[in-house]
Design a protein around this motif. Structure first.
Motif, PDB file in Angstrom:
ATOM      1  N   LYS A 109      -6.608 -26.034  32.082  1.00 23.11           N
ATOM      2  CA  LYS A 109      -6.067 -25.486  30.842  1.00 23.11           C
ATOM      3  C   LYS A 109      -7.172 -25.557  29.798  1.00 23.11           C
ATOM      4  CE  LYS A 109      -2.314 -26.549  27.719  1.00 23.11           C
ATOM      5  NZ  LYS A 109      -2.145 -27.885  27.211  1.00 23.11           N
ATOM      6  N   GLY A 110      -8.242 -24.835  30.029  1.00 24.59           N
ATOM      7  CA  GLY A 110      -9.342 -24.855  29.075  1.00 24.59           C
ATOM      8  C   GLY A 110      -9.973 -26.224  28.990  1.00 24.59           C
ATOM      9  N   VAL A 111     -10.033 -26.771  27.783  1.00 24.83           N
ATOM     10  CA  VAL A 111     -10.755 -28.035  27.601  1.00 24.83           C
ATOM     11  C   VAL A 111      -9.843 -29.258  27.674  1.00 24.83           C
ATOM     12  CG1 VAL A 111     -12.490 -26.870  26.170  1.00 24.83           C
ATOM     13  CG2 VAL A 111     -10.606 -28.067  25.056  1.00 24.83           C
ATOM     14  N   ASP A 112      -8.527 -29.062  27.729  1.00 26.06           N
ATOM     15  CA  ASP A 112      -7.611 -30.206  27.789  1.00 26.06           C
ATOM     16  C   ASP A 112      -7.136 -30.442  29.220  1.00 26.06           C
ATOM     17  OD1 ASP A 112      -7.738 -30.687  25.040  1.00 26.06           O
ATOM     18  OD2 ASP A 112      -6.235 -29.137  24.638  1.00 26.06           O
ATOM     19  N   SER A 113      -6.790 -31.681  29.526  1.00 27.15           N
ATOM     20  CA  SER A 113      -6.411 -32.027  30.896  1.00 27.15           C
ATOM     21  C   SER A 113      -4.940 -31.733  31.158  1.00 27.15           C
ATOM     22  CB  SER A 113      -6.690 -33.507  31.154  1.00 27.15           C
ATOM     23  OG  SER A 113      -6.522 -33.781  32.520  1.00 27.15           O
ATOM     24  N   THR A 114      -4.654 -31.342  32.410  1.00 31.09           N
ATOM     25  CA  THR A 114      -3.255 -31.186  32.814  1.00 31.09           C
ATOM     26  C   THR A 114      -2.876 -32.275  33.809  1.00 31.09           C
ATOM     27  OG1 THR A 114      -3.927 -29.700  34.588  1.00 31.09           O
ATOM     28  CG2 THR A 114      -3.262 -28.663  32.520  1.00 31.09           C
ATOM     29  N   ALA A 115      -3.762 -33.246  34.006  1.00 32.29           N
ATOM     30  CA  ALA A 115      -3.523 -34.289  35.005  1.00 32.29           C
ATOM     31  C   ALA A 115      -3.861 -35.664  34.426  1.00 32.29           C
ATOM     32  CB  ALA A 115      -4.384 -34.023  36.240  1.00 32.29           C
ATOM     33  N   ALA A 116      -3.344 -36.692  35.092  1.00 35.69           N
ATOM     34  CA  ALA A 116      -3.668 -38.070  34.685  1.00 35.69           C
ATOM     35  C   ALA A 116      -4.952 -38.498  35.381  1.00 35.69           C
ATOM     36  CB  ALA A 116      -2.521 -38.998  35.068  1.00 35.69           C
ATOM     37  N   SER A 117      -5.655 -39.478  34.777  1.00 36.11           N
ATOM     38  CA  SER A 117      -6.981 -39.820  35.297  1.00 36.11           C
ATOM     39  C   SER A 117      -6.924 -40.347  36.731  1.00 36.11           C
ATOM     40  CB  SER A 117      -7.693 -40.812  34.369  1.00 36.11           C
ATOM     41  OG  SER A 117      -6.854 -41.877  34.025  1.00 36.11           O
ATOM     42  N   ASN A 118      -5.862 -41.079  37.117  1.00 34.65           N
ATOM     43  CA  ASN A 118      -5.837 -41.610  38.491  1.00 34.65           C
ATOM     44  C   ASN A 118      -5.723 -40.498  39.537  1.00 34.65           C
ATOM     45  OD1 ASN A 118      -3.181 -41.054  37.841  1.00 34.65           O
ATOM     46  ND2 ASN A 118      -2.351 -42.738  39.073  1.00 34.65           N
ATOM     47  N   GLN A 119      -5.226 -39.316  39.134  1.00 35.54           N
ATOM     48  CA  GLN A 119      -5.176 -38.185  40.076  1.00 35.54           C
ATOM     49  C   GLN A 119      -6.584 -37.666  40.405  1.00 35.54           C
ATOM     50  OE1 GLN A 119      -1.857 -36.248  37.467  1.00 35.54           O
ATOM     51  NE2 GLN A 119      -1.818 -35.168  39.405  1.00 35.54           N
ATOM     52  N   ALA A 120      -7.551 -38.023  39.581  1.00 39.96           N
ATOM     53  CA  ALA A 120      -8.920 -37.548  39.791  1.00 39.96           C
ATOM     54  C   ALA A 120      -9.821 -38.624  40.399  1.00 39.96           C
ATOM     55  CB  ALA A 120      -9.515 -37.079  38.456  1.00 39.96           C
ATOM     56  N   LEU A 121      -9.225 -39.735  40.839  1.00 40.39           N
ATOM     57  CA  LEU A 121     -10.056 -40.841  41.354  1.00 40.39           C
ATOM     58  C   LEU A 121     -10.852 -40.419  42.596  1.00 40.39           C
ATOM     59  CD1 LEU A 121     -10.965 -43.770  41.194  1.00 40.39           C
ATOM     60  CD2 LEU A 121      -8.890 -44.430  42.436  1.00 40.39           C
ATOM     61  N   ASP A 122     -10.203 -39.747  43.544  1.00 44.31           N
ATOM     62  CA  ASP A 122     -10.924 -39.326  44.756  1.00 44.31           C
ATOM     63  C   ASP A 122     -12.020 -38.325  44.417  1.00 44.31           C
ATOM     64  OD1 ASP A 122      -9.400 -40.955  46.290  1.00 44.31           O
ATOM     65  OD2 ASP A 122      -8.052 -39.377  47.020  1.00 44.31           O
ATOM     66  N   ALA A 123     -11.710 -37.419  43.482  1.00 37.96           N
ATOM     67  CA  ALA A 123     -12.713 -36.426  43.049  1.00 37.96           C
ATOM     68  C   ALA A 123     -13.915 -37.137  42.428  1.00 37.96           C
ATOM     69  CB  ALA A 123     -12.095 -35.454  42.052  1.00 37.96           C
ATOM     70  N   ALA A 124     -13.650 -38.154  41.609  1.00 37.38           N
ATOM     71  CA  ALA A 124     -14.749 -38.901  40.970  1.00 37.38           C
ATOM     72  C   ALA A 124     -15.607 -39.583  42.026  1.00 37.38           C
ATOM     73  CB  ALA A 124     -14.173 -39.927  39.996  1.00 37.38           C
ATOM     74  N   LYS A 125     -14.947 -40.156  43.030  1.00 39.59           N
ATOM     75  CA  LYS A 125     -15.702 -40.846  44.098  1.00 39.59           C
ATOM     76  C   LYS A 125     -16.545 -39.849  44.887  1.00 39.59           C
ATOM     77  CE  LYS A 125     -12.897 -44.965  44.537  1.00 39.59           C
ATOM     78  NZ  LYS A 125     -11.836 -45.694  45.207  1.00 39.59           N
ATOM     79  N   ARG A 126     -16.000 -38.657  45.084  1.00 37.33           N
ATOM     80  CA  ARG A 126     -16.750 -37.632  45.821  1.00 37.33           C
ATOM     81  C   ARG A 126     -18.006 -37.215  45.044  1.00 37.33           C
ATOM     82  NH1 ARG A 126     -13.804 -32.163  47.737  1.00 37.33           N
ATOM     83  NH2 ARG A 126     -12.194 -33.685  48.212  1.00 37.33           N
ATOM     84  N   ILE A 127     -17.871 -37.011  43.733  1.00 38.93           N
ATOM     85  CA  ILE A 127     -19.036 -36.637  42.900  1.00 38.93           C
ATOM     86  C   ILE A 127     -20.060 -37.775  42.925  1.00 38.93           C
ATOM     87  CG2 ILE A 127     -19.803 -36.080  40.548  1.00 38.93           C
ATOM     88  CD1 ILE A 127     -16.908 -34.901  40.144  1.00 38.93           C
ATOM     89  N   HIS A 128     -19.569 -39.012  42.841  1.00 36.93           N
ATOM     90  CA  HIS A 128     -20.485 -40.167  42.886  1.00 36.93           C
ATOM     91  C   HIS A 128     -21.272 -40.174  44.201  1.00 36.93           C
ATOM     92  CE1 HIS A 128     -22.203 -44.101  42.609  1.00 36.93           C
ATOM     93  NE2 HIS A 128     -21.643 -44.409  43.762  1.00 36.93           N
ATOM     94  N   ARG A 129     -20.555 -39.958  45.327  1.00 40.31           N
ATOM     95  CA  ARG A 129     -21.244 -39.975  46.635  1.00 40.31           C
ATOM     96  C   ARG A 129     -22.272 -38.862  46.725  1.00 40.31           C
ATOM     97  NH1 ARG A 129     -16.231 -41.196  48.805  1.00 40.31           N
ATOM     98  NH2 ARG A 129     -15.808 -39.016  49.271  1.00 40.31           N
ATOM     99  N   GLN A 130     -21.918 -37.678  46.224  1.00 36.19           N
ATOM    100  CA  GLN A 130     -22.792 -36.506  46.404  1.00 36.19           C
ATOM    101  C   GLN A 130     -24.039 -36.559  45.511  1.00 36.19           C
ATOM    102  OE1 GLN A 130     -20.577 -32.864  46.376  1.00 36.19           O
ATOM    103  NE2 GLN A 130     -22.385 -31.598  46.786  1.00 36.19           N
ATOM    104  N   TYR A 131     -23.886 -37.005  44.270  1.00 40.20           N
ATOM    105  CA  TYR A 131     -25.009 -36.915  43.314  1.00 40.20           C
ATOM    106  C   TYR A 131     -25.539 -38.276  42.853  1.00 40.20           C
ATOM    107  CZ  TYR A 131     -23.352 -32.140  43.239  1.00 40.20           C
ATOM    108  OH  TYR A 131     -22.967 -30.882  43.628  1.00 40.20           O
ATOM    109  N   GLY A 132     -24.847 -39.354  43.229  1.00 39.36           N
ATOM    110  CA  GLY A 132     -25.295 -40.699  42.831  1.00 39.36           C
ATOM    111  C   GLY A 132     -24.938 -41.054  41.393  1.00 39.36           C
ATOM    112  N   SER A 133     -24.275 -40.159  40.676  1.00 30.73           N
ATOM    113  CA  SER A 133     -23.936 -40.410  39.274  1.00 30.73           C
ATOM    114  C   SER A 133     -22.803 -41.435  39.162  1.00 30.73           C
ATOM    115  CB  SER A 133     -23.445 -39.115  38.597  1.00 30.73           C
ATOM    116  OG  SER A 133     -24.261 -38.028  38.922  1.00 30.73           O
TER     117      SER A 133
END
Ligand SMILES: Nc1ncnc2c1ncn2[C@@H]1O[C@H](COP(=O)(O)OP(=O)(O)O)[C@@H](O)[C@H]1O
Ligand SMILES: Cc1ncsc1CCOP(=O)(O)O
Ligand SMILES: [Mg+2]
Length: 266
Positions: free
Chosen positions: A137-161
Motif C-alpha cells: 500500500k505505497g509507503v505504509d505497511s499492511t502487515a505486522a513486523s513478525n509476518q516479515a521475519l522469514d523475509a528479513a532472514k532471507r535478505i540477511h542470508r543473501q546479502y549479509g545485511s
C-alpha cells in the motif's frame, strides 16, 4: 546489552559523525533534524559531481528511495558503490518496495552493493525478499513486523545485511541473534517520515559502532523510546513531531533504562 545500547547513544552524541543522506523530498527536513537532535551531523547531498568528495569525508551513508527519479537513482548507485569500495557502512531504506517495477529494479541494483543494514516496514521487507501474497500500500505497511521475519532472514542470508523490520515491534535480524524491541506508540504511524528518521538514526549509529546489530538495536531503541515518551505528552501528530525531536535531544539514561523493552533470541 541494555547498558551497551545507552553507551552507543552517548557515543553518537560525543562523536557527532557526519552522515551523508540521499533521501526523499518528503523527509529531508525531518531526517536532518532527527540526526541533529540525536547528536549526529547530517548532510543531504545527491549531486553527481560531489559524490566522491562526500564518500571521502562522511563516516556513513543513508540511501532512501522514497521519491525516485533517474538522476537520483544514478546518484544512489554511484554513492553505494563508492562507500562499498571504501569499506564504509551504509543503510538502505526501501521505501515503497513492491509499489512499482522501477522501485524494485532500483532496489536490485542497490542490494548488489551489499548494504550494511536494510530497514523497512513489514510490507517493504516482504516485497524486497519477493515473498508473494503481500499487498503493498505505497509507503505504509499492511502487515505486522513478525509476518516479515522469514523475509528479513532471507535478505540477511543473501546479502549479509543486518535487517530491521519496524512496526509495533521492531525486529533486528543479525548473524548470531534476532532482537525484539517493544517500544514506540501507534501515533508514530500518523507522522510521515518517522521510518525514514529511524533509518537516518541507524546511519549515525553504524558510523560509530562496529557491531551493526548493536548499532541498529541502539538506534531503534532510541527512536522507539523517544517516540513513546513524546507521544504520551502529545495531543496529536503535530505536537508529536516537535516533542519527538526534543526527546531525541534530551532523553536521559534513567528514562532509557526505565522504558526499554527488549528481548533477543538465537
Ligand atoms: N503501532 C506502533 N506501535 C508502536 N510503535 C510504532 C507503531 N508503528 C510504528 N511505530 C514506530 O514508528 C517508527 C517508524 O516505523 P514504521 O511506521 O514501521 O516505519 P515506516 O514509516 O517506514 O512505515 C519506528 O520507531 C516504529 O517502532
Ligand atoms: C509519503 C511518502 N511518499 C514518498 S516518500 C514518503 C515518506 C515516507 O516516509 P516514512 O516511510 O518514514 O513514513
Ligand atoms: Mg518508510
Amino acid at each position: 546489552m541494555e547498558k551497551r545500547l545507552w553507551e552507543h547513544i552517548q557515543t553518537v552524541r560525543q562523536q557527532s559523525p557526519l552522515v551523508q543522506n540521499i533521501t526523499n523530498f518528503v523527509v529531508m527536513n525531518n531526517t536532518a533534524n532527527a540526526l541533529l537532535a540525536a547528536g549526529a551531523s547530517p548532510i543531504m547531498a545527491h549531486g553527481h559531481a560531489e559524490l566522491a568528495d562526500m564518500a571521502r569525508i562522511c563516516r556513513s551513508l543513508v540511501i532512501n528511495i522514497g521519491t525516485l527519479d533517474n538522476y537520483w537513482t544514478e546518484a544512489m548507485v554511484q554513492a553505494a558503490s563508492l562507500v562499498q569500495r571504501m569499506g564504509k557502512p551504509w543503510v538502505l531504506d526501501p521505501v515503497g518496495a513492491g509499489a512499482s517495477a522501477y522501485r524494485d529494479a532500483t532496489l536490485d541494483e542497490l542490494l548488489k552493493r551489499k548494504p550494511t543494514v536494510v530497514r523497512g516496514n513489514a510490507s517493504e521487507i516482504m516485497a524486497l525478499a519477493n515473498v508473494g501474497g503481500t499487498a503493498t500500500k505505497g509507503v505504509d505497511s499492511t502487515a505486522a513486523s513478525n509476518q516479515a521475519l522469514d523475509a528479513a532472514k532471507r535478505i540477511h542470508r543473501q546479502y549479509g545485511s543486518v535487517v530491521c523490520v519496524s512496526g509495533e515491534v521492531d525486529i533486528v535480524v543479525g548473524e548470531k541473534k534476532t532482537v525484539y524491541i517493544r517500544n514506540g506508540h501507534p501515533l508514530m504511524a500518523k507522522v510521515t517520515g518517522l521510518g525514514c528518521s529511524a533509518t537516518a538514526l541507524i546511519g549515525a549509529f553504524i558510523a560509530v559502532v562496529d557491531d551493526a546489530l548493536e548499532a541498529v538495536s541502539a538506534a531503534m531503541a532510541l527512536m522507539g523510546i523517544s517516540g513513546e515518551l513524546a507521544a504520551t505528552a502529545s495531543a496529536g501528530p503535530g505536537t508529536l513531531q516537535l516533542n519527538l525531536l526534543d526527546k531525541l535531544y534530551n532523553l536521559t539514561e534513567a528514562e532509557f533504562a526505565a522504558t526499554l523493552r527488549i528481548t533477543d533470541e538465537g
